[in-house]
Structures are given as C-alpha cells and as structure tokens.
Write an enzyme that holds these catalytic residues in place. Structure first.
Site, PDB file in Angstrom:
ATOM      1  CD  GLU A   1      -3.251   5.510   6.653  1.00  0.00           C
ATOM      2  OE1 GLU A   1      -3.247   5.478   5.406  1.00  0.00           O
ATOM      3  OE2 GLU A   1      -2.322   5.047   7.340  1.00  0.00           O
TER       4      GLU A   1
ATOM      5  CD  GLU B   1      -3.796  -2.399   7.492  1.00  0.00           C
ATOM      6  OE1 GLU B   1      -2.633  -2.550   7.124  1.00  0.00           O
ATOM      7  OE2 GLU B   1      -4.482  -1.403   7.185  1.00  0.00           O
TER       8      GLU B   1
ATOM      9  CG  ASN C   1      -1.761   1.180   1.408  1.00  0.00           C
ATOM     10  OD1 ASN C   1      -1.846   2.010   0.491  1.00  0.00           O
ATOM     11  ND2 ASN C   1      -2.420   1.321   2.549  1.00  0.00           N
ATOM     12  CD1 TRP C   2       3.754   1.119  -2.599  1.00  0.00           C
ATOM     13  CD2 TRP C   2       3.740   2.067  -4.637  1.00  0.00           C
ATOM     14  NE1 TRP C   2       4.565   0.369  -3.417  1.00  0.00           N
ATOM     15  CE2 TRP C   2       4.580   0.930  -4.675  1.00  0.00           C
ATOM     16  CE3 TRP C   2       3.572   2.807  -5.800  1.00  0.00           C
ATOM     17  CZ2 TRP C   2       5.244   0.528  -5.824  1.00  0.00           C
ATOM     18  CZ3 TRP C   2       4.234   2.414  -6.961  1.00  0.00           C
ATOM     19  CH2 TRP C   2       5.069   1.288  -6.969  1.00  0.00           C
ATOM     20  CE  LYS C   3      -0.285   3.303   4.703  1.00  0.00           C
ATOM     21  NZ  LYS C   3      -0.379   3.426   6.127  1.00  0.00           N
TER      22      LYS C   3
ATOM     23  N   GLY D   1       2.069   2.302  10.803  1.00  0.00           N
ATOM     24  CA  GLY D   1       3.059   3.360  10.606  1.00  0.00           C
ATOM     25  C   GLY D   1       3.944   3.656  11.804  1.00  0.00           C
TER      26      GLY D   1
ATOM     27  CB  SER E   1       4.602  -1.738  12.125  1.00  0.00           C
ATOM     28  OG  SER E   1       4.217  -0.385  12.294  1.00  0.00           O
TER      29      SER E   1
ATOM     30  N   GLY F   1       2.770  -1.142   4.379  1.00  0.00           N
ATOM     31  CA  GLY F   1       2.852   0.271   4.008  1.00  0.00           C
ATOM     32  C   GLY F   1       4.296   0.699   3.828  1.00  0.00           C
TER      33      GLY F   1
ATOM     34  CG  HIS G   1      -6.170   1.986   5.029  1.00  0.00           C
ATOM     35  ND1 HIS G   1      -5.753   2.917   5.946  1.00  0.00           N
ATOM     36  CD2 HIS G   1      -5.167   1.088   4.912  1.00  0.00           C
ATOM     37  CE1 HIS G   1      -4.521   2.593   6.361  1.00  0.00           C
ATOM     38  NE2 HIS G   1      -4.142   1.485   5.747  1.00  0.00           N
TER      39      HIS G   1
HETATM   40  P1  PGA Z   1       2.492   0.289   7.691  1.00  0.00           P
HETATM   41  O1  PGA Z   1       1.087   0.537   6.950  1.00  0.00           O
HETATM   42  O2  PGA Z   1       3.064  -0.999   7.163  1.00  0.00           O
HETATM   43  O3  PGA Z   1       3.327   1.491   7.338  1.00  0.00           O
HETATM   44  O4  PGA Z   1       2.197   0.195   9.164  1.00  0.00           O
HETATM   45  C1  PGA Z   1       0.180  -0.514   6.772  1.00  0.00           C
HETATM   46  C2  PGA Z   1      -1.123  -0.004   6.207  1.00  0.00           C
HETATM   47  O5  PGA Z   1      -1.578   1.076   6.584  1.00  0.00           O
HETATM   48  O6  PGA Z   1      -1.747  -0.665   5.353  1.00  0.00           O
END
Ligand code: PGA
Length: 248
Positions: free
Chosen positions: A94, A164, A8-10, A170, A211, A232, A92
């Site tokens: 976010e 998640e 997931n490159w966000k 993150g 993470s 991520g 997600h």
């Molecule tokens: P992260 O993100 O690996 O940076 O914790 C995962 C995600 O939000 O899908």
C-alpha cells in the site's frame, strides 16, 4: 521456532478503537505463538502502554531511513524503539502503491531499522499483472534483493520477509498454500544468494500475508520455510483474531 503472527491494523482504527482493541487482544491466550501488534503511529504510545509486560510485542507500520534531522512529517526508527517497538513493517504494497515507495527507499529503511535495533518486516509481492505475464518470480527476486543487497546482517539481528501477493490483500480470498510455498522457495533462494546459510536459517523468517483468517491460517503456518503470517482485516476484531491464534 514458535509461529509468528503479525497484526497490521493499517489506518483503520482511531485512538479509542485502538486502545479498546489492544485491551481485548491482551486477554487472548497465545500459547507458544509470538504475536506482534502494529497500530498506526498516533496509537503507538497508547497501545504500547496497554501491552507493556504482556506477551504481545509492538511493531510500527513504517519508518523513515534517517534517525533524526530536518525531515518534516517523517518518523524516526530510533523513536519507534524508544516507544517500545521491536518490529517495523517496511515496503508494504500500500505504501509502494499510494506513496511511491521504491525498492531503494525500502533498502534504506531496512538499514535504518536494523541500526535502531528494530526487526524489519520487509513486504514483497507481485501484482496481478506481473503474475499474469509470468513475472512473479522476477518481481520477488528484485524486491528481495534490492531491499537487502549490501546489508550486513549480524548474528544478533533478525529480519522478516513477508510474501504478500498484492492482488489478494484485503480481498478475503487467500492464494492456494502451494502457490505461497513456491513463492517462499524463490524468496529463500534469493536470501541464500545474499547471506550465509546459517543466517538465513536462524536469523531470517519468511511469512505469508494476504487475506489470512482463522479458516486458512493453519494451511499457511504448516508450510515448509514458513514461519508465520501477516494479518490485516482478521486482526481488527478481537474475537476473529482470537480464533485465528487458536487455529495456529
Ligand atoms: P489482509 O491484509 O489480511 O486484510 O489481506 C494483509 C496486509 O496487508 O498486510
């Protein structure tokens, strides 16, 4: 089933950065691992062209719940399919946190994604507060069942549920794999209450996200009922991502 890694490159890369990373990622040997790359919307066509005829699959980070119409700024799941996406992330944390995405919206997006021939990757997870107050299982059951209740999954369709924990995304500090295992069992039981067991076993995969890196990924993919990981930060550097794939 071969392990699944979803990147997931966000909203972390521009157009050139996305193209360059896709070109580097394309060279990584994947073995039997299935790898899905989810760039931002503006980069999808570029990355799709780079990854065409490779072993890497393409996914989007969100979609709208209608195929077309007067919905300014929204992105149709049908168009994502046309671009070459096979997967789409839905709900997600976010988006739930910053854009007010609700379980009802997630539900509609899952239905629309399936109709468009996409595999939805439904994100569920508890906040730190929910965990501290003993509401973790409740949050997982609610999010999973509200997303999927009434969805008629057919034998030729697939779903992914990504667990998640919101409070570790993150942070660079994943949860203990045993805690992930317990959460996956709660999600699996919820799925069994919604769908026939054969569909749950053969058409639905549960993965872990939060993470994940090359140092801890093996501890997650070896868990029972865990089909892979959603990554991520560790997917934004070709070297780190290659190490992660190697560890799987
Ligand atoms: P992260 O993100 O690996 O940076 O914790 C995962 C995600 O939000 O899908």
């Amino acid at each position: 089933m071969s392990p699944l890694i979803i990147a997931n490159w966000k909203m972390k890369l521009g157009l050139d950065e996305s193209r360059l990373l896709a070109q580097a990622v394309k060279k990584i040997p994947t073995g039997s691992t299935e790898v899905v790359i989810c760039p931002s919307f503006p980069s999808l066509t570029t990355v799709s062209a780079v990854l065409a005829r490779s072993r890497f699959a393409l996914g989007a980070q969100d979609c709208f719940w209608e195929p077309h119409g007067a919905y300014t700024g929204a992105v149709s799941p049908e168009t994502l399919h046309e671009i070459g996406c096979r997967y789409v992330i839905v709900g997600h944390s976010e988006r739930r946190q910053y854009l007010g995405e609700t379980d009802e919206m997630v539900h509609r997006k899952v239905a629309a994604a399936l109709s468009a021939g996409l595999v939805p990757i439904i994100c569920v997870g508890e906040t730190f507060e929910q965990r501290q107050t003993g509401h973790q299982d409740y949050a997982l059951i609610q999010q999973t069942s509200r997303a999927l209740e009434g969805i008629a999954l057919t034998e030729d369709q697939q779903l992914i549920v990504a667990y998640e924990p919101v409070w570790v995304i993150g942070t660079g500090q994943a949860i203990n794999p045993d805690q992930a295992q317990t959460a996956h069992q709660v999600i699996r039981q919820t799925l069994i209450d919604l769908f026939p067991l054969t569909l749950v076993t053969e058409n639905i995969r549960i993965i872990y996200g939060g993470s994940v890196d090359s140092g801890n990924v093996a501890d997650f993919v070896r868990l029972e009922h865990t089909a892979g990981v959603l990554v991520g930060n560790a997917s934004l550097d070709a070297g780190a991502f290659a190490a992660l794939i190697r560890s799987v």
